[in-house]
Design an enzyme around this catalytic site. Structure first.
Site: not given
Length: 143
Positions: A10, A12-14, A17
């Site tokens: 995802n 949007e997920c740190g 990432r």
């Protein structure tokens, strides 16, 4: 390197990432599956849960999901019912889930991915929050 690694990601997920960046820091370009756009089939999700030696409840994400509204904290819900909820609402699948020749794992915290990468880190790596995970020699920093 042609090592096959798949990350259910995802952007949007740190945490997701960071895990992706550590895979790339080893010189590997993984297959990135944005599971919110392309959710796994039920059979694949069940297989991933089994291969990760987890229960469906252990893979459920609470934060930022309809977990509470759906009453998923109810301990009487069966594994099948929990998987039904993940199939209907893929945001309930925690991430990043990583598949490599070394196994399948939910990589939370993100440095858990280092156990699944069959290649050395090619240099220092710090997570987005600045926490050093890998030193300049490519070695995992003790936490």
């Amino acid at each position: 390197m042609t090592t096959d690694i798949i990350i259910y990601h995802n952007p949007e997920c740190g945490t997701s990432r960071n895990a992706l960046a550590m895979i790339r820091n080893a010189g590997i370009e993984p297959h990135v599956i944005e599971y919110l756009k392309t959710p796994p089939s039920r059979a694949l999700l069940e297989s991933l849960i089994s291969r990760a030696a987890m229960t469906p409840r252990e893979l459920l994400r609470e934060k930022g999901t309809p977990f509470a509204e759906l009453g998923l904290g109810n301990p009487d819900l069966t594994n099948a019912e929990l998987i039904d909820a993940m199939m209907e609402h893929p945001i309930l699948i925690n991430r990043p889930l990583v598949v490599s020749p070394l196994g399948v794992k939910l990589c939370r915290p993100s440095e858990e991915v280092l156990d699944l990468i069959p290649a050395a880190q090619q240099g220092a790596f710090a997570k987005e929050d600045g926490e050093q995970v890998v030193d300049a020699a490519g070695n995992r920093v003790a936490g």
